[in-house]
Motif scaffolding. Structure first.
Motif, mmCIF file in Angstrom:
data_model
loop_
_atom_site.group_PDB
_atom_site.id
_atom_site.type_symbol
_atom_site.label_atom_id
_atom_site.label_comp_id
_atom_site.label_asym_id
_atom_site.label_seq_id
_atom_site.Cartn_x
_atom_site.Cartn_y
_atom_site.Cartn_z
ATOM 1 N N THR A 64 0.809 -1.218 0.000
ATOM 2 C CA THR A 64 0.000 0.000 0.000
ATOM 3 C C THR A 64 0.844 1.272 0.000
ATOM 4 O OG1 THR A 64 -0.253 -0.159 2.402
ATOM 5 C CG2 THR A 64 -2.001 -1.119 1.040
ATOM 6 N N ARG A 65 2.005 1.252 0.640
ATOM 7 C CA ARG A 65 2.869 2.449 0.629
ATOM 8 C C ARG A 65 3.316 2.752 -0.791
ATOM 9 N NH1 ARG A 65 4.986 3.997 5.955
ATOM 10 N NH2 ARG A 65 6.367 5.396 4.816
ATOM 11 N N ALA A 66 3.734 1.714 -1.528
ATOM 12 C CA ALA A 66 4.183 1.922 -2.907
ATOM 13 C C ALA A 66 3.022 2.367 -3.790
ATOM 14 C CB ALA A 66 4.832 0.657 -3.460
ATOM 15 N N VAL A 67 1.878 1.729 -3.651
ATOM 16 C CA VAL A 67 0.716 2.105 -4.462
ATOM 17 C C VAL A 67 0.373 3.576 -4.216
ATOM 18 C CG1 VAL A 67 -1.752 1.693 -4.861
ATOM 19 C CG2 VAL A 67 -0.193 -0.243 -4.599
ATOM 20 N N ALA A 68 0.355 3.988 -2.960
ATOM 21 C CA ALA A 68 0.041 5.388 -2.637
ATOM 22 C C ALA A 68 1.099 6.333 -3.210
ATOM 23 C CB ALA A 68 -0.076 5.569 -1.125
ATOM 24 N N LEU A 69 2.362 5.953 -3.118
ATOM 25 C CA LEU A 69 3.433 6.794 -3.669
ATOM 26 C C LEU A 69 3.252 6.973 -5.167
ATOM 27 C CD1 LEU A 69 6.123 8.332 -3.590
ATOM 28 C CD2 LEU A 69 7.276 6.106 -3.775
ATOM 29 N N TRP A 70 3.047 5.867 -5.898
ATOM 30 C CA TRP A 70 2.930 5.981 -7.357
ATOM 31 C C TRP A 70 1.699 6.777 -7.741
ATOM 32 C CZ3 TRP A 70 7.483 5.853 -7.914
ATOM 33 C CH2 TRP A 70 8.311 4.838 -7.442
ATOM 34 N N HIS A 71 0.593 6.605 -7.036
ATOM 35 C CA HIS A 71 -0.588 7.430 -7.321
ATOM 36 C C HIS A 71 -0.272 8.901 -7.083
ATOM 37 C CE1 HIS A 71 -3.675 3.920 -6.861
ATOM 38 N NE2 HIS A 71 -3.122 3.948 -8.063
ATOM 39 N N SER A 72 0.446 9.223 -6.010
ATOM 40 C CA SER A 72 0.765 10.615 -5.719
ATOM 41 C C SER A 72 1.714 11.212 -6.748
ATOM 42 C CB SER A 72 1.355 10.753 -4.312
ATOM 43 O OG SER A 72 2.709 10.340 -4.270
ATOM 44 N N LEU A 73 2.460 10.363 -7.447
ATOM 45 C CA LEU A 73 3.369 10.826 -8.505
ATOM 46 C C LEU A 73 2.715 10.777 -9.886
ATOM 47 C CD1 LEU A 73 6.779 9.352 -7.293
ATOM 48 C CD2 LEU A 73 6.038 11.742 -7.257
ATOM 49 N N GLY A 74 1.398 10.610 -9.919
ATOM 50 C CA GLY A 74 0.668 10.716 -11.172
ATOM 51 C C GLY A 74 0.392 9.424 -11.905
ATOM 52 N N PHE A 75 0.725 8.282 -11.328
ATOM 53 C CA PHE A 75 0.428 7.004 -11.971
ATOM 54 C C PHE A 75 -1.030 6.631 -11.734
ATOM 55 C CE2 PHE A 75 4.968 6.751 -11.820
ATOM 56 C CZ PHE A 75 5.327 5.945 -12.888
ATOM 57 N N ALA A 76 -1.616 5.979 -12.719
ATOM 58 C CA ALA A 76 -2.950 5.407 -12.587
ATOM 59 C C ALA A 76 -2.824 3.895 -12.606
ATOM 60 C CB ALA A 76 -3.843 5.858 -13.736
ATOM 61 N N THR A 77 -3.624 3.231 -11.795
ATOM 62 C CA THR A 77 -3.703 1.773 -11.868
ATOM 63 C C THR A 77 -4.656 1.458 -13.014
ATOM 64 O OG1 THR A 77 -3.312 1.558 -9.494
ATOM 65 C CG2 THR A 77 -4.300 -0.340 -10.625
ATOM 66 N N VAL A 78 -4.124 0.901 -14.092
ATOM 67 C CA VAL A 78 -4.943 0.652 -15.274
ATOM 68 C C VAL A 78 -5.484 -0.772 -15.322
ATOM 69 C CG1 VAL A 78 -3.869 2.486 -16.622
ATOM 70 C CG2 VAL A 78 -2.920 0.166 -16.729
ATOM 71 N N GLY A 79 -5.042 -1.592 -14.396
ATOM 72 C CA GLY A 79 -5.533 -2.962 -14.307
ATOM 73 C C GLY A 79 -4.811 -3.698 -13.203
ATOM 74 N N THR A 80 -5.388 -4.800 -12.793
ATOM 75 C CA THR A 80 -4.780 -5.649 -11.776
ATOM 76 C C THR A 80 -4.880 -7.090 -12.235
ATOM 77 O OG1 THR A 80 -5.403 -4.097 -10.031
ATOM 78 C CG2 THR A 80 -4.827 -6.327 -9.342
ATOM 79 N N VAL A 81 -3.777 -7.784 -12.240
ATOM 80 C CA VAL A 81 -3.769 -9.212 -12.548
ATOM 81 C C VAL A 81 -4.129 -9.920 -11.243
ATOM 82 C CG1 VAL A 81 -2.431 -11.143 -13.416
ATOM 83 C CG2 VAL A 81 -1.970 -8.827 -14.273
ATOM 84 N N PRO A 82 -5.309 -10.531 -11.178
ATOM 85 C CA PRO A 82 -5.751 -11.100 -9.904
ATOM 86 C C PRO A 82 -4.933 -12.320 -9.483
ATOM 87 C CG PRO A 82 -7.333 -11.611 -11.650
ATOM 88 C CD PRO A 82 -6.283 -10.715 -12.246
ATOM 89 N N ASP A 83 -4.693 -12.395 -8.184
ATOM 90 C CA ASP A 83 -4.045 -13.558 -7.574
ATOM 91 C C ASP A 83 -2.725 -13.942 -8.254
ATOM 92 O OD1 ASP A 83 -6.100 -13.918 -5.654
ATOM 93 O OD2 ASP A 83 -7.347 -14.832 -7.209
ATOM 94 N N ALA A 84 -1.996 -12.961 -8.754
ATOM 95 C CA ALA A 84 -0.757 -13.227 -9.493
ATOM 96 C C ALA A 84 0.477 -13.261 -8.594
ATOM 97 C CB ALA A 84 -0.574 -12.180 -10.588
ATOM 98 N N PHE A 85 0.319 -12.973 -7.307
ATOM 99 C CA PHE A 85 1.459 -12.909 -6.386
ATOM 100 C C PHE A 85 1.110 -13.684 -5.120
ATOM 101 C CE2 PHE A 85 4.194 -11.059 -3.161
ATOM 102 C CZ PHE A 85 5.396 -10.886 -3.823
ATOM 103 N N THR A 86 1.979 -14.618 -4.748
ATOM 104 C CA THR A 86 1.776 -15.398 -3.534
ATOM 105 C C THR A 86 2.588 -14.792 -2.401
ATOM 106 O OG1 THR A 86 1.423 -17.399 -4.835
ATOM 107 C CG2 THR A 86 1.919 -17.699 -2.496
ATOM 108 N N LEU A 87 1.892 -14.422 -1.341
ATOM 109 C CA LEU A 87 2.529 -13.853 -0.155
ATOM 110 C C LEU A 87 3.165 -14.961 0.686
ATOM 111 C CD1 LEU A 87 -0.380 -11.387 0.562
ATOM 112 C CD2 LEU A 87 1.961 -10.734 -0.065
ATOM 113 N N PRO A 88 4.053 -14.609 1.598
ATOM 114 C CA PRO A 88 4.731 -15.642 2.402
ATOM 115 C C PRO A 88 3.784 -16.561 3.182
ATOM 116 C CG PRO A 88 5.883 -13.567 2.630
ATOM 117 C CD PRO A 88 4.616 -13.281 1.855
ATOM 118 N N ASP A 89 2.602 -16.084 3.540
ATOM 119 C CA ASP A 89 1.664 -16.927 4.289
ATOM 120 C C ASP A 89 0.837 -17.846 3.384
ATOM 121 O OD1 ASP A 89 -0.241 -15.273 3.106
ATOM 122 O OD2 ASP A 89 -0.974 -14.440 5.000
ATOM 123 N N GLY A 90 1.108 -17.811 2.070
ATOM 124 C CA GLY A 90 0.413 -18.680 1.132
ATOM 125 C C GLY A 90 -0.817 -18.060 0.490
#
Length: 158
Positions: free
Chosen positions: A120-146
């Motif tokens: 969330t920190r990175a997402v907020a930073l990029w939005h504040s620098l003018g980036f738009a989230t144009v899409g999200t690849v669902p479930d494409a990243f596995t976190l350490p807890d599985g």
């Protein structure tokens, strides 16, 4: 500086056990890519890389990857790196910057520039620098807890 970030397994699609040689090949790309570092008190506390997002007809759009030590959170290091890399990309003639979902393997290092949705920190930073989230690849990243989360594709014109 990069290995502990990658080993944590929360922000990059890098094998957590990636060795120094793998990390070096992945991060230290040849020209026209550029690598920069942030230094505080004589020590590297952050780094970024930028270059063409794709080859050939896609090479007018830049991409970038960023890493900042956990202890630097909230000190402006990520923002300073982001602003600097955006200026570099603009000066190098790129028309936009894009972070997109990509795949890394244990045998081949590739550009790693999607934004993990739970970062969330990175997402907020990029939005504040003018980036738009144009899409999200669902479930494409596995976190350490599985559990899984998405990878954001982000874009900004320069």
């Amino acid at each position: 500086m990069l290995r502990p970030i990658f080993a944590e397994g929360r922000t990059y699609t890098v094998p957590p056990d990636a060795d120094d040689a793998w990390v070096t090949r992945m991060w230290m790309l040849p020209p026209p890519a550029r690598v920069v570092v942030a230094v505080r008190d004589g020590r590297v506390v952050g780094t970024a890389k930028t270059g063409p997002n794709q080859a050939g007809p896609g090479s007018h759009v830049a991409t970038a990857s960023f890493a900042v030590e956990a202890g630097e959170a909230g000190r402006g290091t990520g923002r300073a790196l982001g602003e600097h890399v955006l200026a570099l990309a603009r000066a190098d003639g790129y028309s936009a910057m894009q972070f997109n979902a990509v795949v890394a393997t244990n045998t081949r290092a590739v550009a790693l520039n999607a934004v993990v949705a739970t970062n969330t920190r990175a997402v907020a930073l990029w939005h504040s620098l003018g980036f738009a989230t144009v899409g999200t690849v669902p479930d494409a990243f596995t976190l350490p807890d599985g559990t899984t989360t998405g990878l954001h594709v982000m874009h900004r014109y320069l």
